[in-house]
Design a protein around this motif. Structure first.
Motif, PDB file in Angstrom:
ATOM      1  N   VAL A   1       0.847  -1.209   0.000  1.00  0.00           N
ATOM      2  CA  VAL A   1       0.000   0.000   0.000  1.00  0.00           C
ATOM      3  C   VAL A   1       0.880   1.257   0.000  1.00  0.00           C
ATOM      4  N   PRO A   2       1.721   1.414  -0.987  1.00  0.00           N
ATOM      5  CA  PRO A   2       2.636   2.563  -1.000  1.00  0.00           C
ATOM      6  C   PRO A   2       1.899   3.900  -1.106  1.00  0.00           C
ATOM      7  N   HIS A   3       0.659   3.884  -1.604  1.00  0.00           N
ATOM      8  CA  HIS A   3      -0.114   5.112  -1.752  1.00  0.00           C
ATOM      9  C   HIS A   3      -0.801   5.533  -0.459  1.00  0.00           C
ATOM     10  N   TYR A   4      -0.738   4.712   0.593  1.00  0.00           N
ATOM     11  CA  TYR A   4      -1.370   5.051   1.857  1.00  0.00           C
ATOM     12  C   TYR A   4      -0.487   6.026   2.639  1.00  0.00           C
ATOM     13  N   ASP A   5      -1.107   7.041   3.195  1.00  0.00           N
ATOM     14  CA  ASP A   5      -0.408   8.005   4.052  1.00  0.00           C
ATOM     15  C   ASP A   5      -0.566   7.549   5.496  1.00  0.00           C
ATOM     16  N   ILE A   6       0.375   6.744   5.985  1.00  0.00           N
ATOM     17  CA  ILE A   6       0.302   6.152   7.314  1.00  0.00           C
ATOM     18  C   ILE A   6       1.446   6.654   8.180  1.00  0.00           C
ATOM     19  N   ASP A   7       1.101   7.116   9.367  1.00  0.00           N
ATOM     20  CA  ASP A   7       2.107   7.564  10.328  1.00  0.00           C
ATOM     21  C   ASP A   7       2.948   6.362  10.760  1.00  0.00           C
ATOM     22  N   PRO A   8       4.247   6.371  10.527  1.00  0.00           N
ATOM     23  CA  PRO A   8       5.093   5.212  10.882  1.00  0.00           C
ATOM     24  C   PRO A   8       5.052   4.873  12.373  1.00  0.00           C
ATOM     25  N   ASP A   9       4.741   5.854  13.212  1.00  0.00           N
ATOM     26  CA  ASP A   9       4.706   5.612  14.656  1.00  0.00           C
ATOM     27  C   ASP A   9       3.363   5.072  15.136  1.00  0.00           C
ATOM     28  N   SER A  10       2.418   4.939  14.216  1.00  0.00           N
ATOM     29  CA  SER A  10       1.063   4.517  14.602  1.00  0.00           C
ATOM     30  C   SER A  10       0.627   3.235  13.911  1.00  0.00           C
ATOM     31  N   VAL A  11       1.576   2.439  13.478  1.00  0.00           N
ATOM     32  CA  VAL A  11       1.226   1.212  12.772  1.00  0.00           C
ATOM     33  C   VAL A  11       2.120   0.068  13.222  1.00  0.00           C
ATOM     34  N   GLN A  12       1.516  -1.106  13.356  1.00  0.00           N
ATOM     35  CA  GLN A  12       2.238  -2.339  13.645  1.00  0.00           C
ATOM     36  C   GLN A  12       1.600  -3.456  12.826  1.00  0.00           C
ATOM     37  N   SER A  13       2.317  -4.553  12.675  1.00  0.00           N
ATOM     38  CA  SER A  13       1.792  -5.597  11.797  1.00  0.00           C
ATOM     39  C   SER A  13       2.203  -6.985  12.245  1.00  0.00           C
ATOM     40  N   ILE A  14       1.526  -7.954  11.641  1.00  0.00           N
ATOM     41  CA  ILE A  14       1.895  -9.357  11.724  1.00  0.00           C
ATOM     42  C   ILE A  14       2.085  -9.838  10.296  1.00  0.00           C
ATOM     43  N   VAL A  15       3.197 -10.493  10.036  1.00  0.00           N
ATOM     44  CA  VAL A  15       3.514 -10.918   8.669  1.00  0.00           C
ATOM     45  C   VAL A  15       3.787 -12.422   8.637  1.00  0.00           C
ATOM     46  N   ASP A  16       4.039 -12.910   7.408  1.00  0.00           N
ATOM     47  CA  ASP A  16       4.291 -14.343   7.206  1.00  0.00           C
ATOM     48  C   ASP A  16       3.167 -15.195   7.800  1.00  0.00           C
ATOM     49  N   LEU A  17       1.937 -14.857   7.439  1.00  0.00           N
ATOM     50  CA  LEU A  17       0.772 -15.502   8.035  1.00  0.00           C
ATOM     51  C   LEU A  17       0.704 -17.000   7.752  1.00  0.00           C
TER      52      LEU A  17
END
Length: 295
Positions: free
Chosen positions: A164-180
Motif C-alpha cells: 500500500v505505498p499510496h497510503y499516508d500512514i504515520d510510521p509511529d502509529s502502525v504495527q503488523s503481523i507478517v508471514d501468516l
C-alpha cells in the motif's frame, strides 16, 4: 488519509462510550441485584459483561484500522488516544480483538445455556464457573500465541511500502503481523473468522430449538414462570440478530486480505461493526430485565 474521517471518529467514540456506561450499569446490577436462583446465569452474564467492557475500553483507546498486506500480512493502524498514551500499543489491540472473539463465543454459550436449563436442571454456580473457565481459556491461549507475533517495525514499513505505498500512514502509529502462512498468530485469526460465521449459525439453530421447546411445554408453566424464558429468548434473539453483523465484518476482512476490495471505510468498519454489536448488548439486556425484576 492518515486520520480517520470525522464522521467515523464521532460514531466510534460515541459507540464505545455508550457501551462502557451501560456495560458498567449492567455489571453492577448482575453483581448486586441478581436473585439467588439465577446465580449460575449471573456468572455467565457477569463474564460476558466484563468481556464487553474490556473490549469497549480497549476499542476506545485503539480505534484500529485493519490494513491487509496481500496474503502475507496484516497491519493495524492506531487512530485512537493509545497513540500518545502508551508505548505498548499492540497489547490494547490484542485485548480488543480477543474480546470481540470472546463476545461471539459467549453469546453462543448464552443461547446454549438457556436451552440446557429448559431441557434439564440448571447447573450449579461452581459448575458454571468451571465451564466458563474452560471456554474462556481456549480462545485466550490462541491470543497468547498471537501477541508474540508482532513484526519488527522495519519489516512492517517494508510490507506497507510493497502493498500500500499510496497510503499516508504515520510510521509511529502502525504495527503488523507478517508471514501468516506459518505464523503463530494464524490460529487466532482463523478462529476469529470461524467464530463470526459458525457461531452465528449455531445461535440461529439453538434459538429455534429454544422457541420450539417453550411452545411444546408452555402448558406446564404458569403465566409468571413462562414470562421468564420468553424474556431471555427475546433478549438473546435480538442480540443474536445484531450479532450477525460481525459475520459481515469478517467477510469484509477476508475480501481485503484476498485483495478483492480495498477501502478505507471497510478497513475501519472491520472493528467498528463489532463495537456496535458489543455496545447494544448491555442495552438490550437492561431493557429486557426491567419487566423481569417486577415479577
Amino acid at each position: 488519509m492518515s486520520e480517520p474521517p470525522v464522521v467515523l471518529s464521532v460514531i466510534h467514540f460515541t459507540t464505545c462510550s455508550i457501551s462502557i456506561v451501560f456495560g458498567s450499569i449492567l455489571f453492577a446490577i448482575a453483581a448486586l441485584k441478581t436473585p439467588k436462583h439465577l446465580a449460575p446465569y449471573s456468572v455467565l452474564l457477569r463474564t460476558l459483561t466484563l468481556i464487553e467492557l474490556s473490549t469497549s475500553i480497549s476499542a476506545f483507546l485503539v480505534f484500529p484500522r485493519i490494513v491487509p498486506l496481500g496474503m502475507e500480512g496484516v497491519a493495524c493502524v492506531y487512530s485512537g488516544p493509545v497513540r500518545w498514551m502508551f508505548s505498548n500499543k499492540f497489547i490494547f489491540y490484542v485485548i480488543e480483538l480477543h474480546g470481540t472473539v470472546q463476545y461471539n463465543v459467549f453469546m453462543a454459550v448464552c443461547f446454549c445455556y438457556r436451552y440446557y436449563v429448559l431441557r434439564w436442571e440448571s447447573p450449579t454456580t461452581k459448575q458454571t464457573r468451571v465451564f466458563m473457565l474452560v471456554v474462556f481459556s481456549f480462545t485466550s491461549f490462541l491470543f497468547v500465541l498471537f501477541v508474540q507475533c508482532l513484526a519488527p517495525h522495519e519489516v512492517t514499513m517494508r510490507y506497507i511500502a510493497k502493498y500500500v505505498p499510496h497510503y499516508d500512514i504515520d510510521p509511529d502509529s502502525v504495527q503488523s503481523i507478517v508471514d501468516l502462512s506459518h505464523s503463530l498468530a494464524t490460529p487466532a485469526i482463523l478462529w476469529t473468522i470461524l467464530t463470526a460465521g459458525a457461531l452465528s449459525f449455531l445461535n440461529v439453530f439453538v434459538g429455534t430449538a429454544i422457541y420450539k421447546t417453550i411452545s411444546i411445554t408452555e402448558h406446564n408453566w404458569n403465566n409468571i414462570l413462562l414470562t421468564i424464558p420468553i424474556l431471555f429468548l427475546q433478549a438473546l434473539s435480538l442480540q443474536g440478530i445484531i450479532g450477525q453483523l460481525v459475520l459481515l465484518a469478517a467477510i469484509g476482512y477476508v475480501l481485503g486480505q484476498l485483495d478483492l476490495v480495498r477501502s478505507q471505510i471497510l478497513e475501519y468498519n472491520v472493528h467498528m461493526v463489532s463495537e456496535f454489536c458489543v455496545a447494544t448488548s448491555p442495552i438490550i439486556t437492561l431493557f429486557y430485565i426491567r419487566p423481569y425484576r417486577k415479577l
